[in-house]
Design an enzyme around this catalytic site. Structure first.
Site, mmCIF file in Angstrom:
data_model
loop_
_atom_site.group_PDB
_atom_site.id
_atom_site.type_symbol
_atom_site.label_atom_id
_atom_site.label_comp_id
_atom_site.label_asym_id
_atom_site.label_seq_id
_atom_site.Cartn_x
_atom_site.Cartn_y
_atom_site.Cartn_z
ATOM 1 N N CYS A 197 32.511 37.196 39.256
ATOM 2 C CA CYS A 197 33.901 37.067 38.799
ATOM 3 C C CYS A 197 33.962 37.626 37.581
ATOM 4 O O CYS A 197 33.326 37.414 36.606
ATOM 5 C CB CYS A 197 34.155 35.606 38.737
ATOM 6 S SG CYS A 197 35.899 35.087 38.330
ATOM 7 N N HIS B 140 38.088 33.627 47.347
ATOM 8 C CA HIS B 140 37.990 33.596 45.829
ATOM 9 C C HIS B 140 39.118 33.582 45.266
ATOM 10 O O HIS B 140 39.237 32.645 44.088
ATOM 11 C CB HIS B 140 37.015 34.867 45.411
ATOM 12 C CG HIS B 140 36.465 35.094 44.028
ATOM 13 N ND1 HIS B 140 35.222 34.705 43.644
ATOM 14 C CD2 HIS B 140 37.228 35.061 43.145
ATOM 15 C CE1 HIS B 140 35.199 34.860 42.438
ATOM 16 N NE2 HIS B 140 36.531 35.220 42.015
ATOM 17 N N GLU B 141 39.936 34.458 45.292
ATOM 18 C CA GLU B 141 41.308 34.597 44.608
ATOM 19 C C GLU B 141 42.030 33.258 44.791
ATOM 20 O O GLU B 141 42.620 32.728 43.768
ATOM 21 C CB GLU B 141 42.150 35.900 44.692
ATOM 22 C CG GLU B 141 41.533 37.058 44.458
ATOM 23 C CD GLU B 141 40.762 36.985 43.008
ATOM 24 O OE1 GLU B 141 41.302 36.500 42.128
ATOM 25 O OE2 GLU B 141 39.644 37.889 43.105
ATOM 26 N N HIS C 80 41.032 30.369 42.679
ATOM 27 C CA HIS C 80 41.423 30.562 41.340
ATOM 28 C C HIS C 80 42.713 29.640 41.132
ATOM 29 O O HIS C 80 42.947 29.225 39.953
ATOM 30 C CB HIS C 80 41.750 31.848 40.635
ATOM 31 C CG HIS C 80 40.326 32.678 40.287
ATOM 32 N ND1 HIS C 80 39.620 32.112 39.325
ATOM 33 C CD2 HIS C 80 39.806 33.693 40.727
ATOM 34 C CE1 HIS C 80 38.543 32.941 38.978
ATOM 35 N NE2 HIS C 80 38.595 33.730 39.909
HETATM 36 ZN ZN ZN Z 1 37.178 35.234 40.269
#
Ligand code: ZN
Length: 165
Positions: A96, A138-139, A142
């Site tokens: 990341c 993953h996004e 966030h």
């Molecule tokens: Zn990330």
């Protein structure tokens, strides 16, 4: 315009982002900045708004040309995205931009369906697998204030990067 990436420890990365109420000029400027920030880092396959200091539910993903990609929708702009299906988990290595020194092994669904608005406010349904599915999850994480560090499968599955960039 590419913006500096916020790093682990900054509050905006660790709290849930707010839904986008209206796709106005300010929101579209965030979308453009996210795309520019992703493009400015050649190995980046996605950026979420909190990573540029904006607490809104917006992310961009593009796995074009990545050797591990199977499905590939090209450039995706995701506004208020929701994971509507996630199945067949598998462990894989993640990194990341907000955690520049570490990578880690994380279990993610290898097949997902994501529903989101595009930059015109039109609903899109994205079915993705393999690396693109991982990038999407993953996004989306966030936007909930979750980093891959929070999901590493075991403490000894976190690795120091030898070289970054
Ligand atoms: Zn990330």
């Amino acid at each position: 315009m590419a913006r500096p990436i916020r790093l682990v420890g900054e509050p905006v990365l660790h709290e849930p982002a707010r839904p986008v109420a209206e796709l106005d000029a300010a929101v579209l400027a965030v979308v453009d900045d996210l795309l520019a920030t992703m493009r400015a880092t050649s190995h980046s396959v996605g950026v979420a708004a909190p990573q540029i200091g904006v607490g809104l539910r917006i992310a961009v993903v593009d796995v074009t040309g990545h050797p591990k990609a199977r499905s590939c929708h090209g450039e995706l702009v995701l506004v208020n995205p929701e994971l509507v299906l996630a199945e067949h988990p598998a462990v894989g290595r993640e990194g990341c931009m907000s955690v520049p020194d570490l990578t880690g092994d994380v279990a993610r669904a290898t097949h997902v369906v994501v529903r989101a608005l595009d930059r015109d406010g039109v609903e899109q349904i994205i079915e993705a697998d393999a690396f693109e599915a991982r990038a999407l999850q993953h996004e989306l994480d966030h936007l909930d204030g979750t980093l891959f560090l929070d999901r590493v499968v075991a403490a000894d599955r976190l690795f120091r990067r030898k070289v970054y960039r």
